[in-house]
Design a protein around this motif. Structure first.
Motif, PDB file in Angstrom:
ATOM      1  N   PHE A 190      -6.199  -8.411   7.134  1.00  0.00           N
ATOM      2  CA  PHE A 190      -5.407  -7.223   7.757  1.00  0.00           C
ATOM      3  C   PHE A 190      -4.803  -6.383   6.407  1.00  0.00           C
ATOM      4  N   ALA A 191      -5.078  -6.707   5.288  1.00  0.00           N
ATOM      5  CA  ALA A 191      -4.717  -5.928   4.163  1.00  0.00           C
ATOM      6  C   ALA A 191      -5.217  -4.675   4.192  1.00  0.00           C
ATOM      7  N   THR A 192      -4.378  -3.707   3.441  1.00  0.00           N
ATOM      8  CA  THR A 192      -4.933  -2.425   3.108  1.00  0.00           C
ATOM      9  C   THR A 192      -4.916  -2.274   1.631  1.00  0.00           C
ATOM     10  N   CYS A 239      -1.645 -11.751  -2.110  1.00  0.00           N
ATOM     11  CA  CYS A 239      -1.566 -10.510  -1.361  1.00  0.00           C
ATOM     12  C   CYS A 239      -0.233 -11.163  -0.415  1.00  0.00           C
ATOM     13  N   GLU A 240       0.526 -10.129  -0.217  1.00  0.00           N
ATOM     14  CA  GLU A 240       1.864 -10.449   0.681  1.00  0.00           C
ATOM     15  C   GLU A 240       1.216 -10.411   2.194  1.00  0.00           C
ATOM     16  N   ALA A 241       0.219  -9.852   2.498  1.00  0.00           N
ATOM     17  CA  ALA A 241      -0.324  -9.982   3.894  1.00  0.00           C
ATOM     18  C   ALA A 241      -1.757 -10.708   4.239  1.00  0.00           C
ATOM     19  N   PRO A 242      -1.895 -11.193   5.178  1.00  0.00           N
ATOM     20  CA  PRO A 242      -3.226 -11.667   5.248  1.00  0.00           C
ATOM     21  C   PRO A 242      -4.419 -10.925   4.831  1.00  0.00           C
ATOM     22  N   THR A 272       2.757 -16.751   0.482  1.00  0.00           N
ATOM     23  CA  THR A 272       4.196 -16.408   0.181  1.00  0.00           C
ATOM     24  C   THR A 272       5.062 -17.674   0.725  1.00  0.00           C
ATOM     25  N   THR A 286      -1.154  -2.826   0.441  1.00  0.00           N
ATOM     26  CA  THR A 286      -0.508  -3.926   0.687  1.00  0.00           C
ATOM     27  C   THR A 286      -0.035  -4.619  -0.682  1.00  0.00           C
ATOM     28  N   GLY A 293      -3.587 -14.509   0.911  1.00  0.00           N
ATOM     29  CA  GLY A 293      -3.038 -13.586   1.693  1.00  0.00           C
ATOM     30  C   GLY A 293      -2.042 -14.305   2.603  1.00  0.00           C
ATOM     31  N   GLY A 294      -0.776 -13.561   2.941  1.00  0.00           N
ATOM     32  CA  GLY A 294       0.129 -14.157   3.962  1.00  0.00           C
ATOM     33  C   GLY A 294       0.678 -15.474   3.589  1.00  0.00           C
TER      34      GLY A 294
END
Length: 194
Positions: free
Chosen positions: A88-90, A82-85, A51, A93, A46-47
Motif C-alpha cells: 500500500f506504500a506510495t 518502509c513505515e507502511a505495508p 516498525t 511513504t 513495510g508496516g
C-alpha cells in the motif's frame, strides 16, 4: 574385640614415551584456519515488520549476531524499511535505508538514507550496484534475501548471484518472501532449497 584385616596393595606402572623433535627444515607445523563465509544481505519490509518488535535495526542486529555465531560475516547490506505495508506504500511513504557498505563490514550497520520511499529506493540502488560488484569480484559467498525487490532496488545483486559459475563454487542464496523468492528462482538465482 573384632578382628582387623589389613591389606597392602602395591601397584607399579611404568610408562615410557619417546618424543622425537620436529625436523627444523619443515618449518612450523601448519595450522588450518577456516575462513568465515561472507554474505550480502538485501531486503525490504513495510508496516509491522519494519516498525514493531524493535524495528529494522533490531531485526538486522539479531540477524548479524546469528550469522556471526555460524561464522558468517555480512560484507554488504541494503535493507529498505518502509513505515507502511509495501503493498500500500506510495513514493511519498516515509522509509529508511539500513546499510553496511560493500566490503567494509567493520564500519557497521547505519541509516544511509531517510525520507520518501522513492528517494530511499534511489539511494538503495547505489548500494545494490556496489554489492553486485562485490559479488562479481568474488567478495561474497552468498546472499540472504528478506523480501527483496527483485525487479527494482535489489535486481543487480540478484543478477550477479545468478551467474552459473558461482553455483559450481558453492555460492548460495537463501531467502524469505514467496514472491521475491519465486522471481529470483525464475532469474536463475541458486536459491537453497530444503
Amino acid at each position: 574385640e573384632t578382628p582387623t584385616l589389613t591389606l597392602t596393595l602395591t601397584l607399579t606402572l611404568t610408562l615410557t614415551l619417546t618424543l622425537t623433535p620436529r625436523p627444523k627444515n619443515l618449518g612450523p607445523k601448519p595450522t588450518k584456519q577456516a575462513m568465515p563465509k561472507r554474505v550480502v544481505v538485501i531486503g525490504s519490509s513495510g508496516g509491522g515488520a519494519a516498525t514493531h518488535g524493535g524495528g529494522a535495526e533490531h531485526t538486522l542486529a539479531l540477524l548479524r549476531a546469528e550469522l556471526r555465531r555460524a561464522d558468517i560475516e555480512v560484507v554488504a547490506l541494503a535493507y529498505v524499511a518502509c513505515e507502511a505495508p509495501l503493498d500500500f506504500a506510495t513514493g511519498d511513504t516515509p522509509a529508511a535505508l539500513w546499510a553496511i557498505d560493500a566490503g567494509d563490514a567493520d564500519a557497521g550497520l547505519y541509516v544511509a538514507a531517510r525520507g520518501r520511499l522513492a528517494d530511499v529506493n534511489g539511494r538503495a540502488i547505489s548500494f545494490d550496484k556496489a554489492a553486485a560488484k562485490l559479488i562479481d569480484g568474488g567478495g561474497a559467498d552468498g546472499v540472504v534475501m528478506i523480501s527483496a525487490d527483485v525487479d527494482g532496488v535489489h535486481s543487480r545483486t540478484l543478477l550477479a548471484a545468478a551467474n552459473p559459475n558461482f553455483e559450481q563454487k558453492g555460492f548460495a542464496v537463501v531467502g524469505t518472501g514467496g514472491t521475491s523468492v519465486g522471481k529470483a528462482l525464475a532469474m536463475g538465482v541458486p536459491i537453497v532449497n530444503g
